[in-house]
Design a protein around this motif. Sequence first.
Motif, PDB file in Angstrom:
ATOM      1  N   ALA A  38     -15.715  41.820 -13.423  1.00 18.24           N
ATOM      2  CA  ALA A  38     -14.357  41.960 -12.866  1.00 18.24           C
ATOM      3  C   ALA A  38     -14.390  42.828 -11.613  1.00 18.24           C
ATOM      4  CB  ALA A  38     -13.414  42.559 -13.906  1.00 18.24           C
ATOM      5  N   LEU A  39     -15.208  43.876 -11.643  1.00 20.07           N
ATOM      6  CA  LEU A  39     -15.344  44.768 -10.487  1.00 20.07           C
ATOM      7  C   LEU A  39     -15.888  43.990  -9.285  1.00 20.07           C
ATOM      8  CD1 LEU A  39     -15.310  47.693  -9.331  1.00 20.07           C
ATOM      9  CD2 LEU A  39     -17.664  47.920 -10.136  1.00 20.07           C
ATOM     10  N   ILE A  40     -16.932  43.176  -9.539  1.00 14.04           N
ATOM     11  CA  ILE A  40     -17.524  42.372  -8.445  1.00 14.04           C
ATOM     12  C   ILE A  40     -16.472  41.426  -7.862  1.00 14.04           C
ATOM     13  CG2 ILE A  40     -19.251  40.592  -7.890  1.00 14.04           C
ATOM     14  CD1 ILE A  40     -21.031  41.917 -10.123  1.00 14.04           C
ATOM     15  N   ALA A  41     -15.726  40.725  -8.755  1.00 11.94           N
ATOM     16  CA  ALA A  41     -14.702  39.772  -8.291  1.00 11.94           C
ATOM     17  C   ALA A  41     -13.653  40.478  -7.428  1.00 11.94           C
ATOM     18  CB  ALA A  41     -14.036  39.093  -9.482  1.00 11.94           C
ATOM     19  N   GLY A  42     -13.232  41.674  -7.862  1.00 14.79           N
ATOM     20  CA  GLY A  42     -12.221  42.429  -7.106  1.00 14.79           C
ATOM     21  C   GLY A  42     -12.717  42.817  -5.725  1.00 14.79           C
ATOM     22  N   VAL A  43     -13.968  43.289  -5.669  1.00 18.78           N
ATOM     23  CA  VAL A  43     -14.551  43.710  -4.378  1.00 18.78           C
ATOM     24  C   VAL A  43     -14.687  42.502  -3.443  1.00 18.78           C
ATOM     25  CG1 VAL A  43     -16.624  44.659  -3.286  1.00 18.78           C
ATOM     26  CG2 VAL A  43     -15.702  45.733  -5.357  1.00 18.78           C
ATOM     27  N   VAL A  44     -15.148  41.367  -4.008  1.00 25.25           N
ATOM     28  CA  VAL A  44     -15.300  40.144  -3.189  1.00 25.25           C
ATOM     29  C   VAL A  44     -13.949  39.726  -2.609  1.00 25.25           C
ATOM     30  CG1 VAL A  44     -15.799  37.653  -3.297  1.00 25.25           C
ATOM     31  CG2 VAL A  44     -17.378  39.286  -4.351  1.00 25.25           C
ATOM     32  N   LEU A  45     -12.905  39.719  -3.458  1.00 24.04           N
ATOM     33  CA  LEU A  45     -11.577  39.301  -3.000  1.00 24.04           C
ATOM     34  C   LEU A  45     -11.069  40.185  -1.858  1.00 24.04           C
ATOM     35  CD1 LEU A  45      -9.337  38.252  -5.994  1.00 24.04           C
ATOM     36  CD2 LEU A  45      -9.499  37.111  -3.794  1.00 24.04           C
ATOM     37  N   ILE A  46     -11.231  41.496  -2.032  1.00 24.39           N
ATOM     38  CA  ILE A  46     -10.742  42.414  -0.991  1.00 24.39           C
ATOM     39  C   ILE A  46     -11.549  42.203   0.293  1.00 24.39           C
ATOM     40  CG2 ILE A  46     -10.505  44.861  -0.358  1.00 24.39           C
ATOM     41  CD1 ILE A  46      -9.813  45.330  -3.398  1.00 24.39           C
ATOM     42  N   ALA A  47     -12.864  41.926   0.129  1.00 25.57           N
ATOM     43  CA  ALA A  47     -13.720  41.704   1.307  1.00 25.57           C
ATOM     44  C   ALA A  47     -13.328  40.437   2.065  1.00 25.57           C
ATOM     45  CB  ALA A  47     -15.182  41.630   0.876  1.00 25.57           C
ATOM     46  N   ILE A  48     -12.956  39.366   1.329  1.00 24.44           N
ATOM     47  CA  ILE A  48     -12.630  38.104   2.030  1.00 24.44           C
ATOM     48  C   ILE A  48     -11.153  38.019   2.400  1.00 24.44           C
ATOM     49  CG2 ILE A  48     -14.530  36.801   0.957  1.00 24.44           C
ATOM     50  CD1 ILE A  48     -12.383  35.400  -0.815  1.00 24.44           C
ATOM     51  N   SER A  49     -10.380  39.089   2.108  1.00 27.08           N
ATOM     52  CA  SER A  49      -8.925  38.995   2.338  1.00 27.08           C
ATOM     53  C   SER A  49      -8.548  38.646   3.783  1.00 27.08           C
ATOM     54  CB  SER A  49      -8.205  40.256   1.856  1.00 27.08           C
ATOM     55  OG  SER A  49      -8.564  41.345   2.653  1.00 27.08           O
ATOM     56  N   PRO A  50      -9.264  39.162   4.826  1.00 30.60           N
ATOM     57  CA  PRO A  50      -8.868  38.769   6.192  1.00 30.60           C
ATOM     58  C   PRO A  50      -8.999  37.259   6.418  1.00 30.60           C
ATOM     59  CG  PRO A  50     -10.362  40.646   6.241  1.00 30.60           C
ATOM     60  CD  PRO A  50     -10.356  40.153   4.836  1.00 30.60           C
ATOM     61  N   LEU A  51     -10.049  36.675   5.811  1.00 30.99           N
ATOM     62  CA  LEU A  51     -10.298  35.239   5.968  1.00 30.99           C
ATOM     63  C   LEU A  51      -9.189  34.424   5.282  1.00 30.99           C
ATOM     64  CD1 LEU A  51     -12.509  33.101   6.859  1.00 30.99           C
ATOM     65  CD2 LEU A  51     -13.276  33.179   4.477  1.00 30.99           C
ATOM     66  N   VAL A  52      -8.858  34.814   4.038  1.00 35.42           N
ATOM     67  CA  VAL A  52      -7.828  34.075   3.290  1.00 35.42           C
ATOM     68  C   VAL A  52      -6.469  34.248   3.972  1.00 35.42           C
ATOM     69  CG1 VAL A  52      -6.735  33.742   1.031  1.00 35.42           C
ATOM     70  CG2 VAL A  52      -9.132  34.416   1.155  1.00 35.42           C
ATOM     71  N   LYS A  53      -6.243  35.438   4.520  1.00 43.30           N
ATOM     72  CA  LYS A  53      -4.982  35.702   5.223  1.00 43.30           C
ATOM     73  C   LYS A  53      -4.825  34.757   6.416  1.00 43.30           C
ATOM     74  CE  LYS A  53      -2.458  39.507   6.855  1.00 43.30           C
ATOM     75  NZ  LYS A  53      -2.477  40.743   7.549  1.00 43.30           N
ATOM     76  N   LYS A  54      -5.952  34.485   7.089  1.00 42.74           N
ATOM     77  CA  LYS A  54      -5.939  33.518   8.208  1.00 42.74           C
ATOM     78  C   LYS A  54      -5.525  32.132   7.721  1.00 42.74           C
ATOM     79  CE  LYS A  54      -8.872  34.773  12.090  1.00 42.74           C
ATOM     80  NZ  LYS A  54     -10.091  35.578  11.887  1.00 42.74           N
ATOM     81  N   LEU A  55      -6.090  31.722   6.572  1.00 41.39           N
ATOM     82  CA  LEU A  55      -5.743  30.407   6.009  1.00 41.39           C
ATOM     83  C   LEU A  55      -4.260  30.342   5.662  1.00 41.39           C
ATOM     84  CD1 LEU A  55      -8.680  29.844   3.456  1.00 41.39           C
ATOM     85  CD2 LEU A  55      -8.421  28.710   5.651  1.00 41.39           C
ATOM     86  N   MET A  56      -3.712  31.469   5.208  1.00 32.79           N
ATOM     87  CA  MET A  56      -2.309  31.497   4.766  1.00 32.79           C
ATOM     88  C   MET A  56      -1.330  31.465   5.953  1.00 32.79           C
ATOM     89  SD  MET A  56      -2.671  34.307   1.727  1.00 32.79           S
ATOM     90  CE  MET A  56      -0.959  34.349   1.196  1.00 32.79           C
ATOM     91  N   GLN A  57      -1.807  31.786   7.152  1.00 35.68           N
ATOM     92  CA  GLN A  57      -0.992  31.820   8.372  1.00 35.68           C
ATOM     93  C   GLN A  57       0.274  32.682   8.207  1.00 35.68           C
ATOM     94  OE1 GLN A  57      -1.037  27.407   9.562  1.00 35.68           O
ATOM     95  NE2 GLN A  57      -2.178  27.620   7.707  1.00 35.68           N
ATOM     96  N   ASP A  58       1.463  32.008   8.247  1.00 35.95           N
ATOM     97  CA  ASP A  58       2.702  32.816   8.265  1.00 35.95           C
ATOM     98  C   ASP A  58       3.163  33.229   6.867  1.00 35.95           C
ATOM     99  OD1 ASP A  58       3.034  30.198   7.572  1.00 35.95           O
ATOM    100  OD2 ASP A  58       5.019  29.990   8.450  1.00 35.95           O
TER     101      ASP A  58
END
Length: 501
Positions: free
Chosen positions: A479-499
Motif C-alpha cells: 500500500a505504501l508503494i502504491a501511494g508513493v507511485v500515485l503521488i509521483a505520477i500525479s503531475p502526469l495524470v493531472k495533465k490527462l485530466m486537463q480542466d
Amino acid sequence: MGTSIEEIQNFKGKYPKQLWYLFFSEMWERFSFYGMRGMLTVFMVSQLTMNETTANLQYGATQAWVYAFTFIGGLFADKILGLRRSLFWGGLLMIVGSIILSIDPKNFFFIGISFTIVGTGFFKPNISSMVGQLYKDGDVRRDAGFSLFYAGVNLGALIGGYICIAVANGNLWTSIVPEHLRWNFAFGFASVVMIVSLLTFTQTQKSLGEIGLSPLAHLENSKRKAFEIATYIGSLAIVPVIILMVANTVYTDYFMMVIGPASVLYLFYEMKNFSKEENLKLLAALVFIVFSIFFWAFFEQSGGSLSLFAANNLHNTVLGVKLDPNGVNNSANSLFVIAFAALVGMAWLWMAKKKIEPNTVVKFGLGFLFLAAGFWIFYYTKFFADATGKTSLDLFTFGWFIITFGELCLSPIGMSAMTKLSPQRTQAVIMGMWFLASAYGQYFAGLLGANIAEASSNASNLEKLNVYADGYEQLAIYALIAGVVLIAISPLVKKLMQDVK
C-alpha cells in the motif's frame, strides 16, 4: 402524477425531503448487507467446517459477484425496468435470500447467498442515481446531499455490522436465543430490516414524482410488460448459475479473467468516437479505476482474513468496555466515517481557501498512505499478544481509525471523478467499470486472505497470530508503494485530466 421534477429540484433549505426517505431506505438495506457480510467467513469456518483458505476464497467470490452484478443491475434499470422497479425487485430478492438463510443456513447457504447477490445488484446502483436526480445540474447543494446519504449508508453498516455478528456469536440476547438457532436468528435479522427498507421506499415513493419511472413509457403497455417480465424471469434463471459460480470458485476465476479485459476493450472501442481531449480524460479515469482495485483488495480484508483474525486473536474489550471483537472489526470503520466525514470535507474546504488543497490524484495517493499505516498497526498487534495468541482490540480498533481516513480520501472522491471524466454517452460504462474495480478488489481480497490463511494451517493460535500479522505487514508495504507511485505520477495524470479538478 403528484410532484413534478421542477417542484422537487426547486426545494428550499439544505436538503430535499425526498432525500430523507431514500436515506432511511438505504440505511436499512446497508444494515442487512453489512450484517450478512460480517457473518459469511466466520459462518463458513465455524458452521460449514471449511478451512480458512477456502472460506477466504469463497468470501472473495461472493463479494466479487455482488459488485459485478451492480453493473448488470444498473444497465437493466437504465434500459428496461427504471430505477424504482429495479430497486423494488432487488429488495424482494434480497428478502427471499435472507429468509432462505434464516430457515436453514447450513443446507441452503449457497442458494440464499445467490438470491442476495442478484438482489443487491438490482438495488444498490439505483438508489444513488435517484439521489442525484433530486438536484438540478450545477446545484451546489448536491455534494452536501450525497454526504448525508453516505452517512446513512454508514449508519446502517455500523448497526447491522455489529448486531448480526454479535447475535450469531451469542454476545447479544444470549438468554433469549437458543444456541443452535443463533445463526438462524442472525440471518433472520437481515431479512426483517430489508423488509423495513422496502416498506420505507414503497410508502414514500409517491413523493418522487417522475424520478425513476420506466424508461419504456413510450411503448404500448403490453410490449413494456413483456420486456419487464422477461427481465424478472431472466434474473431468477441466473440464480442457479450464480450458485454454481460461487460454490466453485474456479468458475469465478474464469469469469474475472474475462470480464475486466473485455470491459477495457469495449471502452477502447467506444473511444474511437471521441475527441482526443475526451480520450485523455478517459485514460485518467482508467488510472483511478486500476488503483482503486488495489485499495479495495487490501481494505476488504475486513470481511475475510480480518474477521477470522478478530474471531481468533483479539481480546474482547475496547477502552475497558466489553465488545464482540468481530462486531468491532465489521463496524468500527463505519462509526469513524460518521464521526469524521464532515471534518475531512471541512479540511478540504479550508485547504482550498488557502490554495493548498491537494488534487484528486494526490488525495488518492494519501488514501493509500493511510491504508499502509493502518495495516502496519494490524501487524504491530503481534507485539502485544499473550501466550494464548490473543492481542489488543484497542490497538486493532486504532488501526481501523487510521484506515478510515484513507477511505475518506479515496471513496467519495473517486465516484465524483468518474462522472466528471467520462463523456455523457459513456457514463453508464464508466460507472460500471468503477463497480467492476470493486468486484476485482473483493476478488483479490479473497485471494490475499487465502494466502495468509494457507500459511497458518495446522498452527497454534499464537503461530496463527504471527502469520496473519506478518501478512498484514506485507500489505502495508504494498500500500505504501502504491501511494508513493500515485503521488509521483500525479503531475502526469493531472495533465490527462486537463480542466477537471
